[in-house]
Design a protein around this motif. Sequence first.
Motif, short mmCIF file in Angstrom:
data_model
loop_
_atom_site.label_atom_id
_atom_site.label_comp_id
_atom_site.label_asym_id
_atom_site.label_seq_id
_atom_site.Cartn_x
_atom_site.Cartn_y
_atom_site.Cartn_z
N UNK A 130 44.82 28.32 51.82
CA UNK A 130 45.65 28.82 50.86
C UNK A 130 44.25 28.78 49.67
N UNK A 131 43.41 27.94 49.83
CA UNK A 131 42.45 27.88 48.76
C UNK A 131 41.39 29.21 49.09
N UNK A 132 41.17 29.43 50.20
CA UNK A 132 40.51 30.52 50.79
C UNK A 132 41.10 31.77 49.86
N UNK A 133 42.52 31.92 50.18
CA UNK A 133 43.07 33.05 49.34
C UNK A 133 42.77 32.91 48.05
N UNK A 134 42.95 31.79 47.20
CA UNK A 134 42.67 31.93 45.83
C UNK A 134 41.20 32.37 45.48
N UNK A 135 40.43 31.75 46.28
CA UNK A 135 38.96 32.12 46.08
C UNK A 135 38.69 33.70 46.37
N UNK A 136 39.18 34.16 47.35
CA UNK A 136 39.07 35.66 47.73
C UNK A 136 39.87 36.61 46.42
N UNK A 137 40.77 35.85 45.99
CA UNK A 137 41.56 36.61 44.61
C UNK A 137 40.46 36.50 43.64
N UNK A 138 39.94 35.73 43.53
CA UNK A 138 38.90 35.46 42.31
C UNK A 138 37.97 36.35 42.58
N UNK A 139 37.22 36.34 43.80
CA UNK A 139 35.93 37.69 44.23
C UNK A 139 36.48 38.65 44.01
N UNK A 140 37.65 39.02 44.17
CA UNK A 140 38.32 40.31 44.07
C UNK A 140 38.48 40.58 42.55
N UNK A 141 39.08 39.85 41.73
CA UNK A 141 39.31 40.28 40.45
C UNK A 141 38.24 40.24 39.41
N UNK A 142 37.30 39.28 39.66
CA UNK A 142 35.94 39.01 38.88
C UNK A 142 35.27 40.35 38.67
N UNK A 143 35.37 41.18 39.61
CA UNK A 143 34.33 42.34 39.38
C UNK A 143 35.20 43.64 38.98
N UNK A 144 36.46 43.33 38.49
CA UNK A 144 37.32 44.53 37.88
C UNK A 144 37.09 45.05 36.45
N UNK A 145 36.85 46.41 36.35
CA UNK A 145 36.53 46.79 35.17
C UNK A 145 37.81 47.71 34.56
N UNK A 146 38.14 48.59 35.31
CA UNK A 146 39.02 49.41 34.66
C UNK A 146 40.29 49.10 34.06
N UNK A 147 40.91 47.91 34.41
CA UNK A 147 42.34 47.56 33.88
C UNK A 147 41.79 46.93 32.49
N UNK A 148 40.65 46.33 32.23
CA UNK A 148 40.17 45.74 31.18
C UNK A 148 40.25 46.55 29.88
#
Lengths: 288, 323, 344
Positions: free
Chosen positions: A200-218
Amino acid sequence: MSAIYARRSITNIIALVLSGFATLLGLIFLVWILWITAENGFGALKLTLFTKITAYGADGGLSNAIVGSLMMDLMALLICAPIGVLAGTYLAEYASSTRLGASIRFLNDILLSAPSIVLGLFVYVIVVVPATALTGGSITFSGFAGSVALALIGLPVIVRTTDEMLQLVPGTLREAALSLGIPQWKLTMQVLMRAAFSGILTGVLLALARLAGETAPLLFTAFGNTYMTFHPLDKMASMPQTIYQYTNDPDPALHAIAWAGALLITLFVLALSLLTRIMFSRKKVSYE
Amino acid sequence: MQATSAEPLARDTEHRSRADARHDLIFRLLLRCCALFVLATLLGAALSTLWGGRDVLLKDGFHFLTSSDWNPVEDQYGALAPIAGTLITSLIALVIAVPISFGIALFLTEIAPNWLRGPVSAAIELLAGIPSIIYGMWGLFVFVPFMANIEPTLNDTLGNIPVIGALFQGPPLGLGLLTAGIVLAVMILPFISSVMREVFQTVPARLKESSYALGSTTWEVVWDIVLPYTRSAVIGGIFLGLGRALGETMAVTFVLGNSYNLTSSLLMPGTSISSSIANEFNEAVGLHRSALIALGFLLFVVTFIVLLIARLMLRQLARREGR
Amino acid sequence: MLTSFKLPSRLGTLAIAVAASMFGMTAQATDITGAGSSFVYPVISKWSAAYAEKTGNHINYQSIGSGGGIAQIKAGTVDFGASDMPLKPEDLAKFGLGQFPDVIGGIVPAFNVAGVAPGALVLDGATLADIYLGKITTWNDPAIVKLNPSVHLPSSRITVVHRSDGSGTSFNFTDYLSKVSADWKTKVGEGTAVQWPAGIGGKGNEGVSAYIKQIPNSIGYVEYAYALKNNIGYAKMKNAAGNVVEPNTASFQAAAVTADWKNAKDFNLLMTNAPGAQAWPITATSWVIMYKTPKNASNTKVAFDFFKFAYSNGQDAARSLAYVPLPDSLVQQIESYWSSEYKM
């Protein structure tokens, strides 16, 4: 006969060579992009990036963008991790074979690839617009709105990982616990969650990796800020958005700062995905 | 734990089991609410963008989709150019990424020695981890000048072929639909190839081995046995990549050129739904804003359908596998 | 064991407490947000940095284009909008807004042609309009050669760069082209975002400058500070009086003095194609737009203080970036506009 054989074997060789070439091409692009980022980024790394704010432009740094990104990423995780883990648990433990469960699982997979810019629009409509109307304009765009948008991007990753990881927990564990008369919620929270914790922690970290690079919605949720703010309801700077603005600028000094920022984000994201790979190399789950 | 140490008093047990049942119910409800949140997000995104775009949709209706007249001065909004740009760049991305992904999957499942498979597939998947803004930067600063250098060659070679020649005519800007399509292709490569690789591995060994035993070459096994067996999932993987390409914003907005003029050449600038929204949303009011939100709705619906097809196709193979 | 089950409700309480404290804190925040024109972005960011050092108040200015500035101030999401397109007095009245100038600057045709030095190229309005109409497509077109007999011009195709966002720079530029070319006026017209007949779009003055720098044989139009700061080639222009003028503070000033501010309601006045002998033809003003009855009075007060600071202490910063600071008489007129029009 031998002519046919020769043709077949030539076709085979050509196909195999081409496939090797395709792989090489993929690797070339990877190395090309990483090399360019590293080359330009390392050359531009300097201490002032972390001490100065973006208000000074080429003489400034990225400190407010770094702080803004860290705050928004953290807030996003605080929002999406509990919801995502509980939703994933529901799918795995309560609805693994119901129709509702199947359709939510299905739709979650779609949310995984949904265009992030539309999620940004959605958050603009449900968070920014009401906030502006309710507060008479003293709260409008905000770091909080940005983190809600990011949370929606991280959510499906966590749901899916939790779901799959809990399904990996052997059924015997459930049966053993239930036979002791333990209620289902306790079984879930204290036995299964513990067993699947690293997953489950892996999932949370993967989510972090995914959202940390997002630009468009910001762009239309956090808006940006040239000064340092720690207030979640202020307009907030972020790394990807600052990189976006600096890339758009003609000034090479700003390009250098953008590359340094790009390097930091890339290292962060790649380190996270490496970490998750090491943490959970037993079962591969795809996150397409 | 606690249960084993408790006094076996009947009333106490009954009390506890009733409490347990109540807690179970609450817990279950909480979990269900969280799961429904996923549903609410998708539904909310669709409905809020539909609502936000209602002005332009009610005013122009179908004309909104077919008109190429995007004119904020006259308050006229026709979405054809961004729609066309989105479709064309995604199509270019697929044309390039599908064969390459297939090659990668073939290489990783059939050709590469075992020790090489892990590292290479991990490396390819790293491409998926690179944030899209980095693709945008690399695209603008490195790939656009690169394309500007080879575009005159394209003009002189592909540009002279009848019929499709017109696609490759134009000034060597470096940026434009083709460049954006290639950048998108690199971005979606890892998604398509990882699906292909995974499903190729699910082909039963006895099928492949029987074919090899009959004297088939590796290519024949892949083309005649593996691909037909995994066809639906492969198509699913391709649609998954398409879904990604359609919605991508940051990687294309720098290299697309932001022009609302429809052209016949892939070397010319264009625009896409996502980059129009990113460029104009913060300045748009009234009908303009409505038009952009309606574009967002359109993008959402189209990607939803594409991803729906992708998932259904992927599921077909999983079903046959008995998973 | 039940404690862990109560956790969610405790978290809820905590969340409410945190949210409440956030809302409480907002009242004390001294961050002022402005957004809009990229035309003034270089000078506003300089003023903002100086102002922050002096007062500690932060002016967060986001360069999102004039169209964005107008949209965001109307939506009430920022404390002030900045636009190089003035709003009409009736529009201002409709929304309860007021506007006043902050600085004057020049828009220059900027180009990137190998072998042609900055300032070596001369253009006139009609030629510029034909380039942007897509009628003149190569650099050695007779119309350009006629204006530049001594310059060696290549036969390369011209890549036109315009703005992709709603822009006051575009507004002034297209207004100028409409004044000098009947063809432009009927086919395209003027506005912050028009239907460009040709070319590629860059976001902001920043994006246009970046594209010009990167794409060989391109031409665009940017605020002069961008060309200056980034060593981009700019063209001289033949003005309304028929003289070829160089873009600089003096020629912008020459255009600015022809402006009749006294009789312009809400400072609604354009100075494109100004009549002065040495006047730069595409000189433009940038305006600040704010609510007359501000929703957040304390923020608005700081914003006024900031512009007062800019008028008095920001002149050197403006000149260093080749903007024209507002003349004293205009500043006085603005200050009396503030006291008569704004309720604080």
